[in-house]
Design an enzyme around this catalytic site. Structure first.
Site, short mmCIF file in Angstrom:
data_model
loop_
_atom_site.label_atom_id
_atom_site.label_comp_id
_atom_site.label_asym_id
_atom_site.label_seq_id
_atom_site.Cartn_x
_atom_site.Cartn_y
_atom_site.Cartn_z
N CYS A 109 -19.42 57.21 -11.12
CA CYS A 109 -20.54 57.93 -10.51
C CYS A 109 -21.64 58.32 -11.49
O CYS A 109 -22.82 58.08 -11.23
CB CYS A 109 -20.04 59.23 -9.86
N GLU B 59 -24.80 49.07 -5.07
CA GLU B 59 -25.46 49.92 -6.06
C GLU B 59 -25.91 49.12 -7.27
O GLU B 59 -27.04 49.28 -7.75
CB GLU B 59 -24.51 51.05 -6.48
P1 NDP Z 1 -15.27 48.69 -1.34
O1 NDP Z 1 -13.92 48.80 -0.79
O2 NDP Z 1 -16.33 49.67 -0.96
O3 NDP Z 1 -15.86 47.24 -1.03
C1 NDP Z 1 -15.20 46.09 -1.39
C2 NDP Z 1 -16.04 44.91 -0.99
O4 NDP Z 1 -15.49 43.73 -1.52
C3 NDP Z 1 -16.13 44.74 0.51
O5 NDP Z 1 -17.40 44.26 0.82
C4 NDP Z 1 -15.07 43.67 0.76
O6 NDP Z 1 -15.33 42.87 1.89
C5 NDP Z 1 -15.22 42.83 -0.46
N1 NDP Z 1 -14.03 42.06 -0.80
C6 NDP Z 1 -12.76 42.51 -0.94
N2 NDP Z 1 -11.95 41.51 -1.32
C7 NDP Z 1 -12.72 40.41 -1.44
C8 NDP Z 1 -12.47 39.08 -1.80
N3 NDP Z 1 -11.25 38.67 -2.12
N4 NDP Z 1 -13.50 38.21 -1.80
C9 NDP Z 1 -14.75 38.61 -1.46
N5 NDP Z 1 -15.05 39.87 -1.11
C10 NDP Z 1 -14.05 40.77 -1.11
O7 NDP Z 1 -15.05 48.63 -2.92
P2 NDP Z 1 -15.97 48.91 -4.14
O8 NDP Z 1 -15.33 48.11 -5.23
O9 NDP Z 1 -17.41 48.70 -3.86
O10 NDP Z 1 -15.75 50.47 -4.38
C11 NDP Z 1 -14.43 50.99 -4.55
C12 NDP Z 1 -14.33 52.42 -4.08
O11 NDP Z 1 -15.04 53.24 -4.95
C13 NDP Z 1 -14.88 52.62 -2.71
O12 NDP Z 1 -13.82 52.72 -1.81
C14 NDP Z 1 -15.65 53.91 -2.78
O13 NDP Z 1 -14.98 54.91 -2.06
C15 NDP Z 1 -15.68 54.27 -4.24
N6 NDP Z 1 -17.06 54.37 -4.66
C16 NDP Z 1 -17.87 55.35 -4.16
C17 NDP Z 1 -19.19 55.45 -4.55
C18 NDP Z 1 -20.06 56.50 -3.98
O14 NDP Z 1 -19.59 57.41 -3.33
N7 NDP Z 1 -21.40 56.40 -4.15
C19 NDP Z 1 -19.76 54.52 -5.51
C20 NDP Z 1 -18.85 53.52 -5.94
C21 NDP Z 1 -17.56 53.47 -5.53
P3 NDP Z 1 -14.85 43.31 3.38
O15 NDP Z 1 -15.75 44.41 3.79
O16 NDP Z 1 -15.03 42.07 4.17
O17 NDP Z 1 -13.42 43.73 3.23
#
Ligand code: NDP
Length: 457
Positions: free
Chosen positions: A48, A181
Site C-alpha cells: 500500500c 494500479e
Molecule cells: P486479485 O485477486 O485482486 O486479482 C487477481 C487477478 O489475476 C484477477 O484479475 C484474476 O482474474 C487474475 N488471475 C488469477 N489467476 C490468473 C491466471 N492464472 N492467469 C491470468 N490471470 C489470472 O489479486 P491482486 O494480485 O491484484 O491483489 C491481491 C490482493 O491484494 C487483493 O485481494 C487485494 O485485496 C489486495 N490489494 C488491495 C489493494 C487496495 O486495497 N488498494 C491494493 C493491492 C492489493 P479473474 O478475475 O478472472 O479471477
C-alpha cells in the site's frame, strides 16, 4: 499450569501482527513477535504505502499538463525514476523505524529470523526455541504466479516497486487491484502498457458500471487492455520478451509483470504438523473469533484469506486482542468495509454492487451520475467521473456506493460511515452538499436509472 517464555508469540510483523502484539502488551501480556524480513510487512514495505507514493509521483505528469489551461507555463519537465524510488525507499525506511520503535516502546520482544512451529506451544527461530501460551499467525500472503513456460521471466509487484529503470513497454498480466494500479503508474510515467486480462473486463467482483467506467478512462489514457486473453508462454528474446497468447497472438515487451493474485504464506511454518488446519489454498482455517483448529493458536490478516485489506487485518487483530486480553469478546464485522483501487483515476466502493444488491434485496433503485469534473473544464482533460448509489427499495437504505474519479477514496470513506449507520436515500437527500465539489453528487442524485428489462439483468 505449565510456564511459558511468553504469553503470546506472533509470527509476522505486518499490519495485523504488529497491532495485535502491541495491544496485547499494552494489556499486560508478555509478547514476542517474529519477522523474517522487515518489520512493517506487505503494506508498509512492499504494498500500500510504496505503491501510493508511486501513484502520487506518476500523477504529476497529468498535473503539469493540466496546469496550462489555468494559465501556467510549466516549461520543460523531466522525470527521474531512480530518484523517486530512492526517495520512496527513504520513506519506507523511516516508517520501518517507527514500527520498530512502536514495538520496542510497547515492550514487545522482536525475534528476527524465519519462525517455525516446533510443537503447538513452541516457536523455533534462528536455532532457538521459545514457548508461548498462545500463538498468533499473521504471516500475510505472497504473489501467486501460474505455472506456464517462461514464468521465471516475470516480475511481481515486489520487484516493480524497485525497478532500476522504467521499461519502454510492459505487459501486466491480471485484472485485479495490483495490475490496475501498476498499469496506471507505468502508463502515466510514459511506459507503453498492455494489460492482459482473462475476464471480460478488469476488476471482477466490483460493480459493473465502475469496472466499465475505469476501463474506459484507463484506455483513454493509453493503457491497452486485452480482455478475454490468456498468456500461454513467455520467451526471452534479444529485444526483451515475447508473450504467446491463447489463439496465436504474440505481444512483445521489455518487461513482464504478473499480478494474478496472492497466496497465503503458510508453507514450511510447521502449521499442519502442529495440528493447525489449512484449506486447499493454504489459508489458515479460522472461526469468527480468528481461532484456528487449535484453540490457543489464532490467525489474522491475509494468511486467513478472508478480506485481504490492511485495515481489515488491523481490525481483526484488535478484535482478537480485545477478546483474549481485555475480557471483551469482539468479533470482526465484515459488513460495509470500504475499499479503493489507486488506479488513475481511482475507484472506491462500499457496500454491495448492483448485481449483489438485486440478488439480496430483489427490488433496488439505482442512481448514477456521470460528469466531467469542474477541474477538467479549463484543463480540457477528457476524464469523466462516475458515481453510483444502490438503494434497497423496501427500506430506502443505501446499500452500495461506488465511484470512479479524482478523490474517490477520500469521498467514499465518508460515505462508508453513512452506510455503516444504515442511512436511507432520504437522509442522503436531506444532507446539504458542499458546493462546488464532486462529492455533493452523492446527495443530489434525484432520478433513478430506468429498470433494466428482464433480459438485460
Ligand atoms: P486479485 O485477486 O485482486 O486479482 C487477481 C487477478 O489475476 C484477477 O484479475 C484474476 O482474474 C487474475 N488471475 C488469477 N489467476 C490468473 C491466471 N492464472 N492467469 C491470468 N490471470 C489470472 O489479486 P491482486 O494480485 O491484484 O491483489 C491481491 C490482493 O491484494 C487483493 O485481494 C487485494 O485485496 C489486495 N490489494 C488491495 C489493494 C487496495 O486495497 N488498494 C491494493 C493491492 C492489493 P479473474 O478475475 O478472472 O479471477
Amino acid at each position: 499450569m505449565p510456564s511459558y517464555d511468553y504469553d503470546l508469540i506472533t509470527i509476522g510483523a505486518g499490519s495485523g501482527g504488529v497491532r495485535a502484539s502491541r495491544m496485547a502488551a499494552a494489556y499486560g501480556a508478555r509478547v514476542a513477535i517474529c519477522e523474517e524480513s522487515r518489520v512493517g510487512g506487505t503494506c508498509v514495505i512492499r504494498g500500500c504505502v510504496p505503491k501510493k507514493l508511486l501513484v502520487y509521483g506518476a500523477h504529476f505528469a497529468e498535473d503539469f499538463a493540466d496546469a496550462a489551461g489555468y494559465g501556467w507555463t510549466v516549461g520543460e519537465t523531466a522525470f527521474d525514476w531512480a530518484r523517486l524510488v530512492s526517495r520512496k525507499n527513504a520513506e519506507i525506511d523511516r516508517l520501518n523505524g517507527i514500527y520498530m520503535r512502536i514495538l520496542r516502546e510497547a515492550g514487545v520482544t522482536l525475534l528476527e529470523g524465519r519462525a517455525r512451529l516446533a510443537d503447538p506451544h513452541t516457536v523455533e527461530i534462528g536455532g532457538r526455541r521459545h514457548t508461548a501460551e498462545r500463538i498468533l499467525i499473521a504471516v500475510g500472503a505472497w504473489p501467486n504466479l501460474p505455472a506456464i513456460p517462461g514464468i521465471e521471466h516475470a516480475i511481481t509487484s515486489n520487484e516493480a516497486l524497485d525497478l532500476m529503470s522504467l521499461p519502454e513497454r510492459i505487459v501486466i498480466v491480471g485484472g485485479g487491484y495490483i495490475a490496475v494500479e501498476f498499469a496506471g503508474i507505468f502508463s502515466a510515467l510514459g511506459t507503453r502498457v498492455t494489460q492482459v486480462v482473462r475476464a471480460d473486463t478488469i476488476l471482477r467482483g466490483f460493480d459493473q458500471d465502475a469496472r466499465i467506467a475505469l476501463a474506459t478512462e484507463m484506455q483513454r489514457k493509453g493503457v491497452e487492455i486485452r480482455c478475454e486473453s490468456v498468456v500461454r508462454s513467455i520467451e526471452k528474446t534479444e529485444a526483451g520478451y515475447s508473450l504467446r497468447l491463447a489463439g496465436s497472438d504474440v505481444i512483445e515487451a521489455d518487461l513482464v509483470m504478473y499480478a494474478t493474485g496472492r497466496a497465503p504464506k503458510t508453507r514450511d511454518l510447521g502449521l499442519e504438523e502442529a495440528g493447525v488446519a489449512l484449506n486447499d489454498t493454504g489459508a489458515v482455517v479460522v472461526d469468527e473469533w480468528s481461532r484456528t483448529s487449535l484453540p490457543h493458536i489464532h490467525a489474522v490478516g491475509d494468511c486467513t484469506d478472508r478480506m485481504n485489506l490492511t485495515p481489515v487485518a488491523i481490525a481483526e487483530a484488535r478484535a482478537l486482542v480485545e477478546t483474549l486480553y481485555n475480557n471483551n469478546p469482539t468479533r470482526m464485522d465484515y459488513d460495509n468495509v470500504p475499499s479503493a483501487v489507486f488506479s488513475q483515476p481511482p475507484l472506491a466502493t462500499v457496500g454491495l454492487t448492483e448485481t449483489a444488491a438485486r440478488r439480496r434485496y430483489g427490488r433496488v433503485s439505482v442512481f448514477v451520475s456521470r460528469f466531467k469534473p469542474m477541474k477538467n473544464t479549463l484543463s480540457g482533460r477528457e476524464e469523466r467521473t462516475m458515481m453510483k448509489l444502490v438503494v434497497d427499495r423496501d427500506t430506502d437504505r443505501v446499500v452500495g456506493a461506488h465511484m470512479v474519479g479524482p478523490d474517490a477514496p477520500e469521498i467514499i470513506q465518508g460515505v462508508a460511515i453513512a452506510l455503516k449507520c444504515g442511512a436511507t436515500k432520504r437522509q442522503f437527500d436531506a444532507t446539504v452538499g458542499i458546493h462546488p465539489t464532486a462529492a455533493e453528487e452523492f446527495v443530489t442524485m434525484r432520478d433513478p436509472v430506468p429498470e433494466p428489462s428482464p433480459e438485460q439483468e
